[in-house]
Design a protein around this motif. Structure first.
Motif, short mmCIF file in Angstrom:
data_model
loop_
_atom_site.label_atom_id
_atom_site.label_comp_id
_atom_site.label_asym_id
_atom_site.label_seq_id
_atom_site.Cartn_x
_atom_site.Cartn_y
_atom_site.Cartn_z
N CYS A 1 -4.68 0.31 0.18
CA CYS A 1 -5.40 -0.76 0.87
C CYS A 1 -6.76 -0.28 1.36
O CYS A 1 -7.04 0.91 1.39
CB CYS A 1 -4.57 -1.30 2.04
SG CYS A 1 -4.59 -0.24 3.49
N CYS B 1 -6.79 2.25 4.25
CA CYS B 1 -6.43 3.62 3.86
C CYS B 1 -7.52 4.30 3.04
O CYS B 1 -7.69 5.52 3.12
CB CYS B 1 -5.10 3.62 3.10
SG CYS B 1 -3.72 3.22 4.18
N VAL C 1 0.30 4.06 0.94
CA VAL C 1 0.09 4.95 2.09
C VAL C 1 0.63 4.36 3.39
O VAL C 1 1.39 5.00 4.11
CB VAL C 1 -1.41 5.30 2.25
CG1 VAL C 1 -1.63 6.17 3.48
CG2 VAL C 1 -1.94 5.99 1.00
N CYS C 2 0.28 3.10 3.67
CA CYS C 2 0.59 2.56 4.99
C CYS C 2 1.58 1.40 4.97
O CYS C 2 1.89 0.84 6.01
CB CYS C 2 -0.68 2.13 5.70
SG CYS C 2 -1.38 0.65 4.98
N ARG D 1 3.23 -3.97 10.12
CA ARG D 1 1.96 -3.63 9.50
C ARG D 1 1.26 -4.95 9.22
O ARG D 1 1.86 -5.84 8.65
CB ARG D 1 2.18 -2.85 8.19
CG ARG D 1 0.88 -2.61 7.40
CD ARG D 1 -0.09 -1.74 8.19
NE ARG D 1 -1.26 -1.36 7.40
CZ ARG D 1 -2.50 -1.83 7.63
NH1 ARG D 1 -2.73 -2.70 8.58
NH2 ARG D 1 -3.52 -1.40 6.91
N CYS E 1 0.85 -1.18 0.00
CA CYS E 1 0.00 0.00 0.00
C CYS E 1 0.90 1.24 0.00
O CYS E 1 1.81 1.36 0.81
CB CYS E 1 -0.91 0.00 1.22
SG CYS E 1 -1.83 1.54 1.43
ZN LIG Z 1 -2.82 1.26 3.45
#
Ligand SMILES: [Zn+2]
Ligand SMILES: [Zn+2]
Ligand SMILES: [Zn+2]
Lengths: 231, 428
Positions: free
Chosen positions: A60, A63, A49-50, A231, A47
């Motif tokens: 994902c 997010c 972002v994360c 994560r 992902c």
């Molecule tokens: Zn994410």
């Protein structure tokens, strides 16, 4: 020969090529090769972002939800490892049992990455005061405090439950429980400073978004990202 | 912690601030002079406050410097059943009976014993009369073993043999409220929770991991029996420290060289391999595969031992590939496997044909009619004792006394030679 902090077996740390020619003091590994291999690095498609590992796609589902809630203002999180059963066991031993020395394992996993980052402020996500009294240490600061210099600007209200005791839905509904610790001395540049929030595990993102909300309410100009080992 | 009678013989930690008065309890600092009073370990790790804490027994709750170890020592009362609550009425062989009688006699005389019996000698049955003797006098007994699998195996057998006795079962994978049981069956780790609790402590498989060479567990075993209590050790391969105690006259050794069905231990077959067991392409050596297929054809469940955990998935894949047309079901299991208990149970129920494993399964666990192949029997991980143990898995059933134990090796080692010598010696 050293003794592995996780399996207690004696092991011979591998000598890195750079180590031979370097005059710098290298951090000695704390766990054996076998134990280290139990931790799974995040690789492949992730992902944007994360850092979550995904079969396909760019962002994902977690997010996407945050994207909606925060009108696109997502929190960028870097993470290094997948939360697998080996990591679960490590965190149980460290947090639930309070095996303080295991912070060195978490440091070993995040040291290289974190020591190369350049932020103005590193702000640890606080644990609940009740838990901290019982454990006699703060789980997050204990890990990162040796790697970067921390500004413990956030504090947590008494009586708030640990995220680990909740299911996913309950986590997302958790109310804001952070506040700014006004006793911490801060410099002028914090208003627009670059900040890295530090946590151990990113599960839904709820905790870290709350931490960011809390900081933003006081310092709207702050640039905030986050880091979690898992994560 | 309200009803102290249930906690009799147990020890636990309280915070110093916890000011509750506990009658009939003694109190000692849990960390004293750099040692942990609960587990005897040297304590070196510190909390940020500078206070020491014990890592070795942290699974039972962290022992911090300044905490108090409470030991509940009110006398436990049990009813004295005339036959000791024993409902078993099976027959012992003459040799088993002799050991059993000796154990009872030694217990009466407060003498500790070491039973050196070959694997499959029927050690459990030989304990029944001893336990009954202890129960009959309203005394308290414990059977401890290093391994959870063995606890799970022993518990139903004792439940059946002592239907009138309350039996407690404790191990780390199952939470059990502490109870005052006249007979306790538990892992040796659980002994850390007891202090001068038992009149009789039996330790089964004293030579196996993690008890062997583990000072913490030896400390716990010593603490768990009453000062005038009796210890009984059971083993197929006595360790040096026990033999030393025998020499000093502290314990009496009782030997049983015959299996309960009167059969001999199967003598391992040896097979020399020149090429590696797995080639660079991950293919299994044709001769090794042929041996595996032979066992499969004989319809015996097969245990395959490999030296290292990391090798299990590799062999698993290689074997699965080669045996997929034969409809053979294979599974791998290792010490850290979270599904270990389930997999072992499924293999026992013949849901799998082949169980691929490391030395964790070498002792204590029995599988009916099982045959064994040891891959790389020359690996230093196998001691002579562990090879004897592995071989002892085979030929335990009355109707199937012989069986295959195959050592596959590249280099004939001292341990291989010595294990075969030991097995032949016991068969004499
Ligand atoms: Zn994410
Ligand atoms: Zn290790
Ligand atoms: Zn301890």
């Amino acid at each position: 020969m050293r003794q592995c902090l996780l399996c207690e077996q004696e092991f011979i740390p591998p000598i890195k090529f750079a180590q031979i020619f370097s005059l710098k003091n290298f951090r000695q590994p704390k766990i054996c090769f076998h134990c280290l291999n139990q931790f799974e690095k995040l690789t492949g498609n992730r992902c944007s972002v994360c850092s979550k590992m995904m079969e396909q796609g760019i962002i994902c589902s977690d997010c996407k939800k945050w994207q909606k809630i925060y009108q696109g203002e997502v929190l960028h999180n870097s993470a290094l490892y997948r939360y697998n059963s080996a990591f679960h066991d490590l965190m149980v031993a460290y947090k639930r049992r309070g095996d303080y020395v295991l912070r060195e394992v978490l440091q070993e996993l995040s040291w290289d990455y974190l020591s190369k980052t350049e932020f103005d402020y590193y702000i640890p996500v606080p644990t609940s005061p009740g838990h901290q009294v019982k454990r006699q240490f703060d789980t997050i600061s204990a890990v990162y405090g040796d790697i970067v210099s921390l500004t413990p600007l956030l504090a947590k209200k008494e009586g708030s439950h640990a995220q680990g005791e909740k299911n996913k839905e309950e986590r997302l509904k958790t109310p804001q429980s952070f506040f700014i610790d006004k006793t911490i001395k801060i410099k002028e540049n914090i208003q627009t400073g670059k900040v890295l929030l530090l946590d151990d595990i990113y599960t839904t993102g709820r905790t870290l978004y709350h931490a960011r909300d809390c900081l933003k309410s006081r310092f709207p100009g702050m640039h905030i990202e986050s880091f979690s080992i898992c994560r | 912690m309200e009803d102290l009678t249930l906690l009799s013989g147990r020890q636990w930690i309280i915070n110093q601030k916890d000011s509750s008065t506990l009658e009939d309890c003694s109190k000692v600092p849990v960390i004293e002079n750099g040692l942990c009073n609960r587990c005897g370990s040297k304590v070196e790790c510190k909390l940020p406050s500078g206070k020491l804490y014990c890592r070795a027994c942290i699974g039972l709750g962290r022992a911090n410097e300044g905490d108090i170890l409470v030991r509940c020592q009110n006398a436990s009362q049990f009813s004295k059943l005339p036959n000791g609550g024993m409902t078993w009425n099976g027959q012992l062989t003459t040799l088993q009976q002799k050991i059993s009688d000796n154990l009872v006699l030694n217990f009466k005389q407060k003498k500790s014993s070491l039973v050196h019996a070959v694997t499959g000698a029927g050690k459990t049955e030989m304990l029944f009369q001893l336990i009954a003797e202890c129960m009959k006098n309203g005394k308290r007994a414990c059977i401890a073993t290093p391994r959870i699998d063995v606890v799970n195996e022993l518990f139903p057998r004792f439940e059946a043999a002592f239907a009138e006795i309350e039996i407690g079962k404790y191990h780390g994978r199952e939470y059990q409220e502490p109870n005052l049981d006249q007979l306790t069956i538990c892992t040796t780790h659980q002994l850390l929770k007891f202090y001068e609790a038992f009149d009789l402590l039996v330790i089964d498989e004293v030579d196996s991991f993690p008890y062997v060479g583990n000072d913490q567990l030896h400390f716990a075993a010593k603490n768990a029996v009453k000062k005038d209590g009796v210890r009984v050790y059971l083993t197929a391969t006595p360790t040096e420290d026990l033999l030393e105690e025998v020499k000093q006259g502290k314990i009496e050794i009782l030997k049983l060289n015959r299996r309960f069905h009167g059969g001999l231990l199967p003598v391992p077959r040896e097979k020399l391999f020149i090429k590696p067991f797995l080639n660079k392409k991950g293919q299994i050596h044709a001769n090794l595969l042929a041996e595996v297929k032979k066992v499969v054809k004989s319809e015996h469940p097969l245990l395959i031992f490999v030296p290292r955990i990391e090798q299990i998935p590799i062999y698993l894949a290689a074997l699965k590939k080669k045996l997929k047309d034969n409809n053979v079901k294979i599974v791998g299991v290792h010490a850290q496997d979270s599904q270990r208990i389930e997999k072992v149970a499924a293999f026992r129920e013949r849901k799998y044909d082949i169980l691929l494993t490391t030395t964790i399964l070498e002792r204590g666990v029995t599988f009916k009619n099982v045959w064994v192949i040891i891959v790389a029997a020359d690996d230093p991980i196998y001691t002579a004792a562990s090879l004897v143990q592995i071989a002892g898995r085979v030929g335990r059933a009355k109707e199937d006394k012989t069986g295959l134990v195959l050592y596959c090796y590249h280099r004939y080692t001292k341990n291989i030679r010595s294990s075969i010598k030991q097995i032949k010696g016991m068969n004499k």
